[in-house]
Structures are given as structure tokens and as C-alpha cells.
Design an enzyme around this catalytic site. Structure first.
Site, PDB file in Angstrom:
ATOM      1  N   GLY A   1       0.825  -1.001  -0.093  1.00  0.00           N
ATOM      2  CA  GLY A   1       0.085   0.575   0.156  1.00  0.00           C
ATOM      3  C   GLY A   1       0.583   1.260  -0.029  1.00  0.00           C
ATOM      4  CB  CYS A   2       0.551   4.971  -1.007  1.00  0.00           C
ATOM      5  SG  CYS A   2      -0.998   4.951  -0.853  1.00  0.00           S
TER       6      CYS A   2
END
Length: 310
Positions: free
Chosen positions: A117-118
Site C-alpha cells: 500500500g502507499c
């Protein structure tokens, strides 16, 4: 695998898919397969495309990503999933190449890779090496704050800020206040934490980029866990990393502020350790592009590792 690898991007019209397409433009070592608009939701055509590919890149919502994986019958198909559907699944290799010296090799030989995920990319990049070095206890009561560009919310949020009603979009939004965001379990697992961190995400009126910060009290850290020790551990971990750099002590002193957009349209990330020794306060920071190292850039990095392992 053939000399020119066949890559299918499922979800190529979403924010991440469009960015991956752009990053692969002009590549002669692979052929990118996409479906016409009328066939993108046709399960039969999607199944045909996925099973014909050497590597399938899934840029889909979680449920759709699981459905896409279920369509795979060809055992030779390798997958990079950019959704959060498989980020804590032990059967999938975590696609953060800088996680450890062995991680690029694991990714290169994997059949199933899950893109980080970012926000977790920045949190794990900071915490992973420090927990491993014994400088941050795995049960430390962590609070992670992060501000992203509005593109992190996908096409709908981009339209809110760039479409006809752009003037009414909020300049800053704090969200996830139910503290049940999907990222903490991913951060906990891959940073080897014993308890779930508190995660407070937000986004501002800028298109892309992230500043993520984690505050620490030295009185809750092991003896010797100073700014210098934490910075040295990060420098050692990322010494050979191509896409991650650590600010030196002098650079940290000179940094009056951090701009979340400095790495936009790249796959790079900067880590920093800041603090006030007199007060016993330390702040860890990560700056990177939520569409780059936090999404499409990492996906292409993992694609290249898969291709190297063929």
C-alpha cells in the site's frame, strides 16, 4: 518465457493502471495487452487475457482482484496485485523490494506478488529496519500520521478536485477516524510489530505525493536509541538501495520543512530522522509519490524483478 513478455493490465483505466501504462510506454522487451472498453467487464474475455499473459498486473478493487486471481487456470501466469486483497496473505510475496537484502530475489522467483500500500510503504521503510535492529521495540505504542495528495482516493476523488466542482473541494481532509483503516494490519505484519499501530491518514489539495511521520519518545526506546543510532541503522539498511535515500545528519538539520511533492513521477523515496535531544523527542519521516513508489512505480519495479527471474 519468450523474449518479449506478454503483460496484461487488468484495470488499465484506473489511476494506477494508467500510470503503469505510461511507465511502460516505449518498452521493447514486453508487449502490453489491454482490452477494448466494451470487453473490460466481460469475464470470459478477461479470463482469456489473464491466462494468455506471462505476467498479469491487477489494478482493481479488492473483490475484483480476488475474482481475477480465481480466473487463472494457466500455471505459468505470474501475478502482481496492486490491490490490498493479498498484502497479508502468506502465500503471496510482499512486493517491497527494499524490505531486506533477500526480498528482490524472493520477488524475482515468485508466482504471486502483492504490491505494498502507499502509506505502508513509508511506514514499513522506516520501522522495519529499526525494529530489526532492536532500536524500536516491536510493542512500542506507535502513532503514524500521513498526508497524501488527493489522487490517493482514486478517480472519483481526482474528479472532485479537478472536475467541474473543483472549487468546492476541501483544502484538507482528515479521515479514517474510526481507526479501522485497512493499512495497519499490513504495517504490523511487515514491520514485525507485536501490536497494531494507530494510523491517521489525510489528504490535501495537491494531486500527488506523501509525507508520512512517526513520533517517538526516547524514554520509551532502548538505551542508546538516539537520533544518530536510528539514522545509522537506516543508512546501513538502504546503503545499496537504488530508490531509497536517507538524509544525513547535516541534511536533517538543514531541512526546515518537507515538501510531499519532491519525488512526484519517480520511484524514489527519502527518509529522514529529526529530533530534539533536550526533550527526548524523535520524528521519523518518509517522502515519496503515492502514485510512484506507493503504487505504479513499485509495480513496475516488481515487474522488472519478475522479468529478471525468468
Amino acid at each position: 518465457m519468450s523474449k518479449q513478455a506478454l503483460v496484461f493490465i487488468d484495470g488499465d483505466q484506473g489511476t494506477t493502471g494508467l500510470q503503469i501504462n505510461e511507465r511502460l510506454r516505449g518498452r521493447t522487451d514486453l508487449q502490453v495487452l489491454t482490452l477494448p472498453a466494451a470487453e473490460r467487464k466481460d469475464a470470459r474475455r478477461r479470463a482469456e487475457a489473464i491466462n494468455a499473459a506471462d505476467i498479469a498486473l491487477l489494478c482493481l478493487p479488492d473483490a475484483a482482484a480476488r475474482e481475477a486471481v480465481a480466473l487463472i487456470e494457466n500455471p505459468r501466469v505470474r501475478v502482481i496485485d496492486a490491490s490490498s486483497a493479498h498484502r497479508t496473505d502468506a502465500d503471496w510475496v510482499y512486493g517491497f523490494a527494499e524490505l531486506s537484502p533477500e526480498q528482490p530475489g524472493r520477488i524475482a522467483s515468485a508466482r504471486r506478488v502483492t504490491n505494498p500500500g502507499c502509506y505502508p510503504t513509508g511506514a514499513i521503510a522506516l520501522l522495519g529496519p529499526l525494529v530489526k535492529a532492536g532500536l524500536v521495540p516491536p510493542d512500542y505504542p506507535l502513532v503514524i500520521n500521513a498526508v497524501s495528495g488527493y489522487s490517493g482516493g482514486g478517480r472519483a476523488q481526482v474528479e472532485q478536485y479537478e472536475g467541474a466542482e473543483a472549487g468546492s473541494a476541501a483544502p484538507f481532509v482528515l479521515y479514517g477516524l474510526g481507526l479501522a483503516h485497512k493499512h495497519p494490519p499490513e504495517i504490523q505484519l511487515h514491520a514485525a510489530l507485536r501490536q497494531r499501530p494507530i494510523f491517521i491518514p489525510s489528504y490535501g489539495a495537491f494531486r500527488q505525493g506523501i509525507v508520512l511521520s512517526i513520533a517517538l519518545h526516547t524514554r520509551l526506546l532502548p538505551a542508546g536509541a538516539s537520533q544518530h543510532a536510528l539514522r545509522a541503522a537506516l543508512e546501513q539498511h538502504y546503503e545499496a538501495a537504488r530508490h531509497v535515500r536517507v538524509l544525513s545528519a547535516q541534511q536533517s538539520l538543514d531541512a526546515a520543512r518537507l515538501d510531499p511533492t519532491i519525488h512526484n513521477n519517480t520511484n524514489d523515496m527519502t527518509l529522514g530522522v529529526f529530533g530534539n535531544d533536550a526533550e527526548g523527542h524523535i520524528v521519523l519521516c518518509a517522502v515519496f509519490d503515492n502514485l510512484g513508489k506507493g503504487a505504479s512505480g513499485a509495480a513496475v519495479q516488481n515487474l522488472d524483478l519478475l522479468l529478471s527471474g525468468c
